[in-house]
Design a protein around this motif. Structure first.
Motif, mmCIF file in Angstrom:
data_model
loop_
_atom_site.group_PDB
_atom_site.id
_atom_site.type_symbol
_atom_site.label_atom_id
_atom_site.label_comp_id
_atom_site.label_asym_id
_atom_site.label_seq_id
_atom_site.Cartn_x
_atom_site.Cartn_y
_atom_site.Cartn_z
ATOM 1 N N LEU A 77 62.059 -7.263 22.233
ATOM 2 C CA LEU A 77 62.632 -5.946 22.421
ATOM 3 C C LEU A 77 61.975 -5.008 21.427
ATOM 4 N N VAL A 78 61.566 -3.843 21.899
ATOM 5 C CA VAL A 78 60.790 -2.915 21.089
ATOM 6 C C VAL A 78 61.596 -1.628 20.878
ATOM 7 N N GLY A 82 58.706 1.350 17.046
ATOM 8 C CA GLY A 82 57.694 0.307 17.167
ATOM 9 C C GLY A 82 58.065 -1.048 16.607
ATOM 10 N N ARG A 83 59.252 -1.192 16.049
ATOM 11 C CA ARG A 83 59.660 -2.490 15.527
ATOM 12 C C ARG A 83 60.010 -3.431 16.678
ATOM 13 N N GLU A 84 59.818 -4.733 16.430
ATOM 14 C CA GLU A 84 60.040 -5.751 17.457
ATOM 15 C C GLU A 84 61.000 -6.819 16.940
ATOM 16 N N VAL A 85 61.814 -7.338 17.852
ATOM 17 C CA VAL A 85 62.649 -8.495 17.556
ATOM 18 C C VAL A 85 62.616 -9.399 18.785
ATOM 19 N N GLU A 86 62.459 -10.687 18.538
ATOM 20 C CA GLU A 86 62.390 -11.620 19.662
ATOM 21 C C GLU A 86 63.764 -11.827 20.280
ATOM 22 N N LEU A 195 61.825 -12.751 13.699
ATOM 23 C CA LEU A 195 63.196 -12.670 13.193
ATOM 24 C C LEU A 195 63.612 -11.246 12.840
ATOM 25 N N GLY A 196 62.648 -10.328 12.833
ATOM 26 C CA GLY A 196 62.965 -8.946 12.519
ATOM 27 C C GLY A 196 63.293 -8.715 11.059
ATOM 28 N N VAL A 197 62.613 -9.461 10.159
ATOM 29 C CA VAL A 197 62.851 -9.322 8.719
ATOM 30 C C VAL A 197 61.518 -9.139 8.004
#
Length: 255
Positions: A77-78, A82-86, A195-197
């Motif tokens: 998911l974007v 522009g950040r992404e997290v699975e 993991l978005g970290v």
């Protein structure tokens, strides 16, 4: 795991000569031989490098990818910045695409090759036509869609409630399941993105897991040393998704 009753004669598959490659994806391998023969002429094999974007949000998903061997595709998911997290990962147990049965098939997220490897590819319209001809294919994909949704829903819970260490263990376990060895081709930066970290957060977690003797870090990959220990450290999310998958798709799961 049932591998189906695929013929040993490569000529049966109308030009797709590598029968072992067809069996290397468990979703395809679960199909009876006669059904598999129906779609085999439309399949082709590609080797995809890490970082390859298969589709972006809003794109028409005109190709369906079946990972084989250790290849893994991440659904991301974007955000606007522009950040992404699975949201989910797909290995040789599944497929990226092929769930929507008719009409326009816009992607909600981004699909990226997270771990390089071979995939089988079919035009989604060809797969949809096969579903109409073969109810077994439609049923298999309907059940797989349910299992994939469960993974996405569990990821929401895990990301919201569980600490990074447990989430990292969940990701390592799921990836280890799809690996052919105890070696996972993974950088700390890649895991941090999933993991978005921050990378520094993952670095601290990895050092802790290594100190406990659960993993061993190498340049560009991670070696699983104590899988049982990872399972004990992990939250319940990993096992919940695995259990649901086995209930829905027992012929796809490993014994």
């Amino acid at each position: 795991m049932s591998m189906g009753q695929s013929s040993s004669d490569p000529r049966t598959f109308a030009g797709f000569s590598d029968v072992s490659a067809l069996r290397a994806n468990r979703l395809l391998a679960a199909l009876p031989s006669a059904v598999l023969q129906d779609i085999a002429p439309h399949l082709r094999q590609l080797n995809l490098e890490r970082g390859r974007v298969l589709f972006e949000p809003g794109d028409d998903v005109d190709l369906t990818h079946f990972p084989t061997r250790s290849a893994i595709i991440s659904l991301l998911l974007v955000t606007r910045d522009g950040r992404e997290v699975e949201a989910a990962s797909i290995g040789r147990e599944g497929a990226a695409g092929g769930i929507v049965s008719s009409g326009h098939k816009p992607a909600y997220g981004r699909a990226v090759v997270q771990i390089a490897g071979p995939v089988l590819v079919i035009a989604t319209e060809q797969l949809e036509a096969a579903k109409r001809r073969r109810p077994e294919i439609a049923d298999l994909f309907s059940r797989y869609a349910d299992a994939l949704l469960a993974q996405v829903m569990q990821s929401v819970v895990c990301n919201a409630l569980h600490p990074v260490e447990q989430r990292a263990c969940r990701w390592l376990l799921a990836t280890h399941d799809r690996s052919e060895t105890d070696i996972i081709r993974l950088t700390q930066q890649s895991l941090a993105e999933m993991l978005g970290v921050q990378r520094t957060t993952v670095s601290g977690v990895a050092k802790t897991l290594e100190h406990r003797g659960l993993i061993r870090q190498h340049h560009g990959h991670v070696e699983v040393i104590d899988r049982d220990g990872l399972e004990e450290t992990c939250c319940e999310c990993y096992q919940a998704v695995e259990d649901h998958f086995r209930l829905l798709l027992p012929e796809v799961s490993e014994d």
